[in-house]
Design a protein around this motif. Structure first.
Motif, mmCIF file in Angstrom:
data_model
loop_
_atom_site.group_PDB
_atom_site.id
_atom_site.type_symbol
_atom_site.label_atom_id
_atom_site.label_comp_id
_atom_site.label_asym_id
_atom_site.label_seq_id
_atom_site.Cartn_x
_atom_site.Cartn_y
_atom_site.Cartn_z
ATOM 1 N N ARG A 110 0.881 -1.201 0.000
ATOM 2 C CA ARG A 110 0.000 0.000 0.000
ATOM 3 C C ARG A 110 0.904 1.232 0.000
ATOM 4 N NH1 ARG A 110 -2.221 -3.369 3.862
ATOM 5 N NH2 ARG A 110 -1.238 -2.144 5.523
ATOM 6 N N PRO A 111 1.390 1.619 -1.166
ATOM 7 C CA PRO A 111 2.302 2.768 -1.230
ATOM 8 C C PRO A 111 1.635 4.034 -0.676
ATOM 9 C CG PRO A 111 2.289 1.578 -3.311
ATOM 10 C CD PRO A 111 1.145 1.033 -2.480
ATOM 11 N N GLY A 112 2.362 4.801 0.120
ATOM 12 C CA GLY A 112 1.860 6.056 0.673
ATOM 13 C C GLY A 112 1.092 5.897 1.954
ATOM 14 N N GLN A 113 0.815 4.669 2.403
ATOM 15 C CA GLN A 113 0.067 4.452 3.641
ATOM 16 C C GLN A 113 1.018 3.926 4.724
ATOM 17 O OE1 GLN A 113 -3.487 2.112 3.125
ATOM 18 N NE2 GLN A 113 -3.922 2.980 1.093
ATOM 19 N N GLN A 114 0.544 4.007 5.959
ATOM 20 C CA GLN A 114 1.311 3.499 7.098
ATOM 21 C C GLN A 114 0.455 2.520 7.882
ATOM 22 O OE1 GLN A 114 4.444 3.852 7.862
ATOM 23 N NE2 GLN A 114 4.829 5.227 6.102
ATOM 24 N N PRO A 115 0.955 1.314 8.096
ATOM 25 C CA PRO A 115 2.207 0.800 7.550
ATOM 26 C C PRO A 115 2.030 0.437 6.069
ATOM 27 C CG PRO A 115 1.107 -0.894 8.798
ATOM 28 C CD PRO A 115 0.266 0.350 8.970
ATOM 29 N N PRO A 116 3.113 0.499 5.274
ATOM 30 C CA PRO A 116 2.955 0.270 3.823
ATOM 31 C C PRO A 116 2.739 -1.188 3.461
ATOM 32 C CG PRO A 116 5.263 0.613 4.356
ATOM 33 C CD PRO A 116 4.504 0.830 5.640
ATOM 34 N N GLY A 117 3.122 -2.107 4.339
ATOM 35 C CA GLY A 117 3.001 -3.514 3.986
ATOM 36 C C GLY A 117 4.065 -3.945 2.958
ATOM 37 N N THR A 118 4.041 -5.217 2.655
ATOM 38 C CA THR A 118 5.030 -5.786 1.710
ATOM 39 C C THR A 118 4.326 -6.727 0.750
ATOM 40 O OG1 THR A 118 6.747 -5.691 3.416
ATOM 41 C CG2 THR A 118 7.183 -7.074 1.496
ATOM 42 N N ARG A 119 4.717 -6.630 -0.529
ATOM 43 C CA ARG A 119 4.178 -7.541 -1.537
ATOM 44 C C ARG A 119 5.351 -8.205 -2.293
ATOM 45 N NH1 ARG A 119 1.384 -4.324 -5.107
ATOM 46 N NH2 ARG A 119 -0.568 -4.570 -3.953
ATOM 47 N N PHE A 120 5.379 -9.521 -2.230
ATOM 48 C CA PHE A 120 6.330 -10.314 -3.018
ATOM 49 C C PHE A 120 5.590 -10.857 -4.235
ATOM 50 C CE2 PHE A 120 8.338 -10.408 1.125
ATOM 51 C CZ PHE A 120 9.680 -10.284 0.821
ATOM 52 N N THR A 121 6.170 -10.625 -5.431
ATOM 53 C CA THR A 121 5.575 -11.104 -6.686
ATOM 54 C C THR A 121 6.581 -11.993 -7.411
ATOM 55 O OG1 THR A 121 4.248 -9.084 -6.896
ATOM 56 C CG2 THR A 121 4.533 -10.452 -8.880
ATOM 57 N N VAL A 122 6.147 -13.203 -7.724
ATOM 58 C CA VAL A 122 6.969 -14.130 -8.514
ATOM 59 C C VAL A 122 6.329 -14.220 -9.891
ATOM 60 C CG1 VAL A 122 7.989 -16.424 -8.685
ATOM 61 C CG2 VAL A 122 7.546 -15.401 -6.425
ATOM 62 N N ARG A 123 7.083 -13.807 -10.906
ATOM 63 C CA ARG A 123 6.556 -13.730 -12.271
ATOM 64 C C ARG A 123 7.108 -14.897 -13.097
ATOM 65 N NH1 ARG A 123 7.418 -11.552 -17.442
ATOM 66 N NH2 ARG A 123 5.651 -10.342 -18.259
ATOM 67 N N PHE A 124 6.223 -15.817 -13.506
ATOM 68 C CA PHE A 124 6.590 -16.997 -14.299
ATOM 69 C C PHE A 124 6.269 -16.742 -15.768
ATOM 70 C CE2 PHE A 124 5.651 -18.626 -10.080
ATOM 71 C CZ PHE A 124 6.719 -19.472 -9.837
ATOM 72 N N ASP A 125 7.161 -17.216 -16.619
ATOM 73 C CA ASP A 125 6.943 -17.158 -18.075
ATOM 74 C C ASP A 125 6.485 -18.547 -18.530
ATOM 75 O OD1 ASP A 125 6.901 -16.777 -20.769
ATOM 76 O OD2 ASP A 125 9.040 -16.365 -20.994
ATOM 77 N N THR A 126 5.251 -18.628 -19.019
ATOM 78 C CA THR A 126 4.673 -19.920 -19.416
ATOM 79 C C THR A 126 4.679 -20.126 -20.930
ATOM 80 O OG1 THR A 126 2.446 -18.962 -19.445
ATOM 81 C CG2 THR A 126 3.195 -19.961 -17.379
ATOM 82 N N SER A 127 5.451 -19.304 -21.652
ATOM 83 C CA SER A 127 5.445 -19.455 -23.119
ATOM 84 C C SER A 127 6.014 -20.795 -23.556
ATOM 85 C CB SER A 127 6.252 -18.315 -23.755
ATOM 86 O OG SER A 127 7.588 -18.310 -23.266
ATOM 87 N N ASP A 128 6.968 -21.358 -22.791
ATOM 88 C CA ASP A 128 7.545 -22.661 -23.119
ATOM 89 C C ASP A 128 7.072 -23.732 -22.158
ATOM 90 O OD1 ASP A 128 8.988 -21.536 -25.156
ATOM 91 O OD2 ASP A 128 10.676 -21.036 -23.849
ATOM 92 N N GLY A 129 6.037 -23.470 -21.434
ATOM 93 C CA GLY A 129 5.590 -24.413 -20.422
ATOM 94 C C GLY A 129 4.630 -25.438 -20.955
ATOM 95 N N ALA A 130 3.882 -26.037 -20.029
ATOM 96 C CA ALA A 130 2.941 -27.083 -20.402
ATOM 97 C C ALA A 130 1.752 -26.492 -21.136
ATOM 98 C CB ALA A 130 2.469 -27.814 -19.145
ATOM 99 N N PRO A 131 1.087 -27.248 -21.988
ATOM 100 C CA PRO A 131 -0.109 -26.769 -22.680
ATOM 101 C C PRO A 131 -1.214 -26.441 -21.698
ATOM 102 C CG PRO A 131 0.185 -29.133 -23.011
ATOM 103 C CD PRO A 131 1.414 -28.645 -22.339
ATOM 104 N N GLN A 132 -1.862 -25.308 -21.923
ATOM 105 C CA GLN A 132 -2.909 -24.846 -21.014
ATOM 106 C C GLN A 132 -4.259 -25.438 -21.410
ATOM 107 O OE1 GLN A 132 -2.091 -23.142 -18.347
ATOM 108 N NE2 GLN A 132 0.052 -23.066 -18.980
ATOM 109 N N PRO A 133 -5.123 -25.660 -20.429
ATOM 110 C CA PRO A 133 -6.446 -26.200 -20.755
ATOM 111 C C PRO A 133 -7.297 -25.176 -21.471
ATOM 112 C CG PRO A 133 -6.283 -25.663 -18.410
ATOM 113 C CD PRO A 133 -4.910 -25.468 -18.968
#
Length: 524
Positions: A501-524
């Motif tokens: 929450r940028p600009g707020q107190q407390p701001p908190g924390t966000r962890f983002t894991v970004r996966f690239d699925t272009s070479d991954g398994a076929p999607q349903p």
């Protein structure tokens, strides 16, 4: 063709085979060509001599016919026509009707493919009394001027012909017609045949062939030896690389200088340098793991020993003993957690390439871990929940290792639970989220909390092993986030850290894991 067969393939032997096999083929072809050329060289002077003799014999036959008699075969005539005492000759004179006028009856009948031209000598091979002979045949006119020995003639082997001019030299196709031009025809012609064995010619040809081939056979072993030496020198750089590697210390994994080896060996040295780099990284990882394990286990083990010593004091009462046992239990839990984290880090740094990979539903894994950790969150009065894509929805599948992905999600949730302040009056909030973009081939895993946040200057440091944010008393080993980054790296993913929450107190924390699925398994 394998000239040097070995149980194990040899680079030296393969190259030597590749060079010697064509060389031997060339030698055999050279022997055959030399044989044909030598025979041709040996035959040419004997054919010229035979051509000269048959013309001389024809002159005698014409002269005798002009005198109204037939040719007389005398010892003097035979001696003049015989090229060498070791050879035998046969001669024959036939009229135009094929009747024998003089000479030997053993002579074979002439074989003409077409009407022979007068005054042209035809040469062919035949058999008389089981002996190979060379026959010269000449048709002459009995009413013409006797033909001189140097008149144009032709040598024929049945397939091609050699024609000779007055100087005794062969004529090419551009000028032989002038010498062989037909003269005024006559109604009376004689066919003169002269046959001769080639015993001396065969001996001459054998001497010529032996003189040419013997040096070749003598030089062949020398050529093989020189080839062997040159090949041994050519592959010597491989032995030099082997010696340099053998002389190295066990801990020397520095790359080999590629500029000191030939271009053909450079790719091998380059691949070897890559392998040495991987071994160096692996050994550095092992050393770091051992150092980290020793450092992290030292504190809980020291606490266990101290609490055990306090519990063993004679003056310790029941309350002190109970407190010591409580501390011992807490230290053992911390030591167990540290060991588990160290093992997880070692497994992650070991690389996913050695583990099985299957299509994994990230939404399903996240929801399962949220349910597993919900009791612990409730004990700390935390509001833990999940939102986003549902299991089986488009875009939530990725190719990876389920065990490592569970470890990644667990560490993110464990980190949020440890560092998010909460109370009954003001409960903390932790949200796990999975967002999928099947068209953009992007899959996001987010874990955010309502804690105090992480200063921007320390956001890169928290991914270093054993780093702890200053001023925070929460229990932790300092290995959770390094494990998260390593597992994400093994899955070709990025880990981003920002304020929830940028600009707020407390701001908190966000962890983002970004996966690239272009070479991954076929999607349903």
């Amino acid at each position: 063709m394998k000239l040097f067969q070995r149980a194990q393939n040899s680079l030296f032997g393969e190259i030597l085979d590749s060079l010697l096999a064509p060389a031997l083929l060339v030698v055999l072809m050279s022997i055959g060509v030399t044989w044909l050329v030598a025979r041709g060289i040996a035959n040419a002077p004997y054919d010229r001599s035979l051509t000269h003799n048959v013309r001389a014999l024809a002159d005698e036959a014409v002269r005798a016919h002009a005198q109204g008699s037939t040719l007389r075969v005398t010892p003097l005539l035979l001696a003049a026509l015989r090229g060498d005492a070791s050879d035998h000759i046969w001669l024959q004179v036939l009229d135009e009707d094929g009747r024998r006028l003089a000479g030997d009856a053993q002579m074979p009948a002439p074989q003409w493919s077409d009407t022979p031209q007068p005054d042209v000598v035809y040469l062919s091979d035949a058999q008389i009394n089981g002996m190979a002979v060379r026959i010269a045949q000449l048709r002459v006119r009995v009413d013409a001027t006797p033909t001189a020995p140097g008149t144009a003639g032709m040598v024929s082997d049945g397939k091609s012909s050699l024609r000779f001019g007055p100087d005794g030299l062969a004529l090419d196709s551009s000028n032989w017609q002038d010498w062989a031009a037909p003269r005024p025809t006559s109604d009376h012609t004689l066919l003169v045949q002269l046959a001769e064995t080639r015993i001396k010619q065969a001996g001459h040809a054998a001497e010529l062939i032996t003189g040419v081939l013997l040096p070749q056979f003598a030089l062949l072993p020398l050529a093989v030896m020189l080839l062997w030496i040159a090949l041994a020198r050519g592959i010597k750089p491989l032995s030099a690389v082997e010696e340099r590697l053998r002389e190295r210390r066990p801990d020397d994994l520095s790359p080999i200088d590629e500029s000191t080896v030939p271009l053909e060996v450079a790719p091998l040295v380059s691949a070897l340098n890559v392998l040495l780099g991987k071994l160096s990284d692996s050994m550095a990882t092992q050393k770091r793991f051992l150092a980290d394990a020793a450092h992290q286990l030292k504190t809980p083990l020291a606490g266990l020993r101290m609490q055990a010593d306090l519990a063993l004091r004679e003056a310790a009462d029941a309350q002190a003993l109970k407190q010591s046992l409580k501390q011992i239990g807490r230290s053992s839990v911390r030591a167990t957690h540290t060991v588990n984290q160290l093992l997880a880090l070692a497994r992650a740094e070991g690389g996913i390439g050695t583990l099985s990979r299957h299509p994994c539903d990230l939404a399903r894994l996240t929801m399962e871990l949220v349910r597993e950790m919900l009791p612990r969150a409730m004990d700390k009065s935390l509001d833990l929940g999940y939102e986003g894509a549902q299991p089986g929805s488009p875009g939530v599948l990725l190719e990876g290792n389920a065990a490592l992905l569970r470890e990644l999600i667990h560490n993110l949730l464990d980190n949020a639970i440890n560092y998010t302040p909460s109370s009954t009056a003001a409960p903390g909030v932790i949200t796990a989220r999975v967002l999928a973009d099947p068209f953009g081939h992007v899959l996001l895993l987010q874990v955010e909390d309502s804690g105090a946040g992480i200063p921007e200057a320390e956001r890169e440091l928290v991914f270093e092993p054993f780093y702890r944010v200053l001023g925070n008393e929460a229990d932790g080993s300092g290995l959770g986030l390094p494990i998260v980054r390593e597992i994400a790296h093994q899955h070709r993913a990025q880990v981003l850290l920002e304020d929830a929450r940028p600009g707020q107190q407390p701001p908190g924390t966000r962890f983002t894991v970004r996966f690239d699925t272009s070479d991954g398994a076929p999607q349903p």
